[in-house]
Design an enzyme around this catalytic site. Structure first.
Site, short mmCIF file in Angstrom:
data_model
loop_
_atom_site.label_atom_id
_atom_site.label_comp_id
_atom_site.label_asym_id
_atom_site.label_seq_id
_atom_site.Cartn_x
_atom_site.Cartn_y
_atom_site.Cartn_z
N ASP A 12 0.86 -1.17 0.00
CA ASP A 12 0.00 0.00 0.00
C ASP A 12 0.90 1.23 0.00
OD1 ASP A 12 -2.46 1.59 0.44
OD2 ASP A 12 -1.64 1.94 2.43
N SER A 13 0.27 2.39 -0.18
CA SER A 13 1.05 3.63 -0.14
C SER A 13 1.52 3.98 1.27
CB SER A 13 0.17 4.77 -0.68
OG SER A 13 -1.04 4.82 0.06
N TYR A 44 -0.77 8.50 -2.39
CA TYR A 44 -0.84 8.21 -3.82
C TYR A 44 -2.12 8.78 -4.46
CZ TYR A 44 2.89 4.57 -3.68
OH TYR A 44 4.06 3.87 -3.56
N CYS A 75 -4.37 -1.33 -1.93
CA CYS A 75 -4.55 0.11 -2.08
C CYS A 75 -5.48 0.31 -3.25
CB CYS A 75 -3.20 0.77 -2.35
SG CYS A 75 -3.29 2.51 -2.82
N ASN A 76 -6.54 1.04 -3.02
CA ASN A 76 -7.52 1.24 -4.09
C ASN A 76 -6.93 2.05 -5.24
OD1 ASN A 76 -10.57 0.52 -3.06
ND2 ASN A 76 -9.15 0.91 -1.40
N GLU A 154 -6.16 9.23 9.47
CA GLU A 154 -4.80 9.16 10.04
C GLU A 154 -4.70 9.97 11.32
OE1 GLU A 154 -1.52 9.48 7.35
OE2 GLU A 154 -2.41 8.03 5.96
N CYS A 186 -11.52 3.09 -0.54
CA CYS A 186 -10.22 3.60 -0.10
C CYS A 186 -9.89 2.89 1.21
CB CYS A 186 -10.30 5.11 0.13
SG CYS A 186 -8.81 5.81 0.89
N THR A 187 -8.63 2.52 1.34
CA THR A 187 -8.21 1.76 2.53
C THR A 187 -8.55 2.43 3.84
OG1 THR A 187 -6.08 2.86 2.25
CG2 THR A 187 -6.27 0.62 1.40
N HIS A 188 -8.60 3.77 3.83
CA HIS A 188 -8.79 4.51 5.08
C HIS A 188 -10.25 4.62 5.52
CE1 HIS A 188 -4.70 5.61 4.20
NE2 HIS A 188 -4.63 6.49 5.19
N1 DGL Z 1 -4.26 3.70 0.14
C1 DGL Z 1 -4.91 4.75 -0.63
C2 DGL Z 1 -6.15 4.16 -1.31
O1 DGL Z 1 -6.72 3.17 -0.87
C3 DGL Z 1 -5.28 5.93 0.23
C4 DGL Z 1 -4.09 6.72 0.74
C5 DGL Z 1 -3.34 7.44 -0.37
O2 DGL Z 1 -3.88 8.36 -1.01
O3 DGL Z 1 -2.19 7.07 -0.57
O4 DGL Z 1 -6.59 4.67 -2.29
#
Ligand code: DGL
Length: 266
Positions: A12-13, A44, A75-76, A154, A186-188
């Site tokens: 993931d990012s 990302y 990561c999406n 976060e 999105c993961t978050h």
């Molecule tokens: N992990 C990213 C996603 O799921 C979110 C965080 C980022 O923007 O890097 O899209």
């Protein structure tokens, strides 16, 4: 070593992919999970597809060099823009989060009006819309980028007044569209699930692609005879910046303590 004994590479990012690791740990307790969070280059979600694709291939290469039997793009944003490029570059099976999320949404909706929220990159790519339409061409699909949700998750501001206001601003049009299923693309976003659900009301089912992704990984391992033999599993974490922040906030995404993480040089 037999291929089934190799680890699963997940990347993931940054910390977000730990929501996927949490589901993988629950679904596959015998597996050895190797996670890379590109904390030096996160986020990302606001970067171009070309840059995200380059980063994706670099992250994957690090895990392939560790010798893994399967890759999970947790990561999406990376799944949305770089999955095909990654699949072309390796023989190892690659699982992204978009298709599992889309499948879960199609299973969840009754009125066939589905919402998708994600980063700017994910929404701009149209990947969820394509994946949903491939499953059900008659769906009505409503999308919205919610970039602030990443920072709120976060920061741990997931159920205060600011989170509620952000949810109201981002989700008003989706509520008006009378969706009955919403993909947390999105993961978050699973960390904000309660606030999102409270705003949209009980008629809207939230779809978390992490759970469905873990199911898909389990299915692929079973079909290919790659499932780890019984025995204790393990999880190890690599990051591209100093590990302190990842360890500190990672536990909220993982649902349990992140004991240590190793920094790799980039
Ligand atoms: N992990 C990213 C996603 O799921 C979110 C965080 C980022 O923007 O890097 O899209």
């Amino acid at each position: 070593m037999a291929a089934s004994e190799l680890g699963i590479g997940i990347f993931d990012s940054g910390v977000g992919g730990l929501t996927v690791v949490q589901q993988l740990m629950a679904a596959l307790p015998h597996e050895h999970l190797v996670y890379l969070g590109d904390t030096a280059r996160t986020p990302y979600g606001t970067k171009s597809a070309a840059v995200v694709t380059r980063y994706t291939l670099e992250n994957a290469q690090f895990l392939l060099d560790q010798g893994v039997k399967l890759l999970v793009v947790a990561c999406n944003t990376m799944s949305a823009v770089a999955l095909e490029a990654l699949r072309r570059s390796t023989d190892v099976p690659v699982v992204g989060v978009i298709e599992p999320g889309a499948r879960a949404a199609v299973a969840a909706t009754r009125n066939r009006k589905v919402g998708v929220i994600g980063t700017e990159g994910t929404i701009a790519s149209g990947s969820y819309t394509r994946a949903l339409r491939a499953l059900d061409p008659g769906l009505e699909i409503y999308t919205r980028a919610c970039p602030l949700f990443v920072a709120l998750a976060e920061e741990g501001w997931v159920d205060n007044a600011i989170a509620e206001q952000a949810a109201a601003m981002y989700l008003a049009s989706l509520r008006q569209s009378r969706i009955d299923a919403l993909v947390l693309g999105c993961t978050h976003y699973p960390l904000l699930a309660r606030t999102i659900a409270a705003y949209l009301g009980p008629g809207v089912q939230l779809v978390d692609s992490a759970t469905e992704t873990a199911r898909e990984v389990a299915a692929i391992l079973a079909v290919r005879g790659l499932a780890a033999p019984p025995g204790p599993g393990s999880t190890s974490f690599f990051v591209t910046d100093v590990p302190e922040r990842f360890i500190r906030i990672g536990s909220r995404f993982l649902g349990s303590a992140v004991d240590s993480a190793v920094r790799i040089e980039r």
